[in-house]
Write a protein that holds these residues in place. Structure first.
Motif, short mmCIF file in Angstrom:
data_model
loop_
_atom_site.label_atom_id
_atom_site.label_comp_id
_atom_site.label_asym_id
_atom_site.label_seq_id
_atom_site.Cartn_x
_atom_site.Cartn_y
_atom_site.Cartn_z
N UNK A 1 2.19 7.17 -0.19
CA UNK A 1 1.30 8.19 -0.73
C UNK A 1 0.18 7.54 -1.55
N UNK A 2 -1.05 7.89 -1.25
CA UNK A 2 -2.24 7.32 -1.91
C UNK A 2 -2.24 5.80 -1.86
N UNK A 3 -1.64 5.24 -0.82
CA UNK A 3 -1.63 3.79 -0.64
C UNK A 3 -0.67 3.06 -1.55
N UNK A 4 0.23 3.76 -2.21
CA UNK A 4 1.15 3.14 -3.15
C UNK A 4 2.60 3.19 -2.62
N UNK A 5 3.47 2.33 -3.13
CA UNK A 5 4.86 2.34 -2.67
C UNK A 5 5.51 3.70 -2.85
N UNK A 6 6.14 4.17 -1.78
CA UNK A 6 6.67 5.54 -1.78
C UNK A 6 8.02 5.59 -1.08
N UNK A 7 8.95 6.33 -1.67
CA UNK A 7 10.23 6.62 -1.03
C UNK A 7 10.15 8.04 -0.46
#
Length: 418
Positions: free
Chosen positions: A199-205
């Motif tokens: 999400x938004x280019x950030x680490x996401x689970x």
């Protein structure tokens, strides 16, 4: 029936209300996590429990969390509440009747991922349910289970509900993230995977509702206790959404490894018509279709055994068909669905689902000529392994397995191959 870990609201009246939930171990798992454990310890505990994703892939949950890019922030957690697989209706029951266990699971996952913001992504048709979840979240905030300095610690967490537009493809995690960011719900090319750039280019689970609802009791009672249910490689219980030609359709929570026969006949009451089971779709419309033989009926419903039988457990939306069903009709229905739901981004899926449906309609009109069956199989084979996301592959497996395993339904004389 074994102890219910997820559908506990059926045994514990009032569990859907915050006081009732707190009276039955509610938020003890979250309290233990944020007050006595580090995020890494929570991940290790979930790894030790053997919990596997309940959305379809069955990937180990703790391992998935450990893939988050180290040192990159902010991070996000997204609960996949799209639940759009035909035949699946378990997540809705959890969110409607046991919402705090699910939301506590979201909070535990967010703490383990070191995320301060989490989303619950609901399919558009769940608009009324989404409003109730927002009310549940407001109650949690007033009780100190959300917000700044959660439970008196230094950890801050906000959870928000987002409504999609009711597209099947948004059950695929990268299409879901595109939709959450306000764009057209279409899958991303992978890698990178969401754990690195989500999400938004950030680490996401991204985890399924049922997966997250398992977490509170794992945190409270421990990994060994959880491994007391199910099999060695598929621990825990699973909610099986049973539908089709059964006398008692519904959601049944059973230990993983329970045979198809027990689900269909002991709990489902057998076929509603009294006819024999002809076919089983273990994972909704996207299933490899299994014949209703004694061998299949005695197959344990866990990830390994169903795969060995020639299908996949997936989200465990078990659709039963009796001997009155013509598999040609089934393939037409699944192909109509996938043709309608194809997002159109990749050519093999966009064109392939159209031509598969067209070929199936030719089968009807030409009384199942050998040439039309060969054409349908050729179109399906041309799609396999070439689609951008799993949806295209999902559309193929019922067609290929339906033709191969139910040959009599695709021959003019109605006989199996000699």
């Amino acid at each position: 029936m074994a102890e219910r870990l997820l559908l506990r609201h059926r045994d514990l009246p009032g569990l859907g209300e915050l006081p009732g939930y707190q009276a039955h171990e509610g938020f003890e798992g979250l309290r233990k996590a944020v007050m006595t454990m580090t995020p890494a310890q929570v991940i290790d505990l979930v790894k030790a429990s053997g919990l596997r994703g309940r959305g379809g892939a069955g990937f180990p949950t703790g391992v998935k969390w450990s893939f988050l890019s180290p040192g990159v922030f902010p991070r996000y957690v997204v609960a996949n509440a799209d639940e759009s697989e035909p035949g699946t209706f378990k997540d809705r029951e959890l969110m409607e009747h046991n919402p705090f266990q699910f939301l506590e699971g979201v909070a535990i996952c967010a703490y383990a991922a070191q995320a301060n913001l989490a989303y619950v992504y609901c399919r558009g048709e769940f608009w009324d349910l989404a409003h109730r979840l927002e009310e549940n979240l407001a109650e949690m905030g007033r009780a100190g289970f959300l917000g700044a300095r959660l439970l008196g610690t230094d950890y801050d967490l906000d959870i928000r509900v987002h409504l999609g537009a009711g597209a099947y493809i948004c059950g695929e995690e990268t299409a879901l993230l595109e939709s959450l960011e306000g764009r057209l719900g279409q899958p991303r090319l992978r890698p990178p995977f969401p754990a690195a750039k989500g999400l938004y280019g950030k680490p996401t689970v991204v985890n399924n509702v049922e997966t997250l609802a398992n977490l509170p009791l794992i945190l409270t009672r421990g990994a060994e206790w959880y491994r007391g249910f199910g099999t060695e490689k598929s621990p825990g219980t699973k909610i099986f959404s049973l539908s089709g030609h059964v006398a008692r359709p519904g959601n049944y929570e059973l230990p993983l490894g329970t045979p198809f026969r027990e689900l269909i006949f002991t709990y489902g009451g057998g076929t509603s018509s009294g006819l024999k089971v002809k076919a089983i779709m273990p994972a909704g419309a996207s299933s490899s279709i299994l014949p209703g033989t004694d061998e299949v009926l005695d197959t344990p419903m866990d990830y390994e055994s169903v795969a060995a039988a020639g299908s996949a457990l997936g989200s465990a939306s078990v659709i039963v068909m009796d001997e009155s069903v013509d598999l040609g009709w089934v393939l037409k229905k699944t192909s109509e669905f996938f043709n309608h739901e194809s997002c159109g981004k990749c050519t093999p899926c966009r064109e392939g689902t159209y031509w598969m449906l067209h070929a199936i309609e030719r089968l009807e009109h030409n009384r199942r000529s050998v040439g039309d069956v060969a054409l349908l199989r050729s179109v399906a084979a041309g799609m396999q392994g070439k689609c951008l996301c799993a949806l295209g592959e999902f559309s193929v497996v019922p067609v290929v397995t339906g033709i191969d395993r139910f040959q009599a339904d695709f021959r003019p004389d109605g006989r199996d191959e000699p």
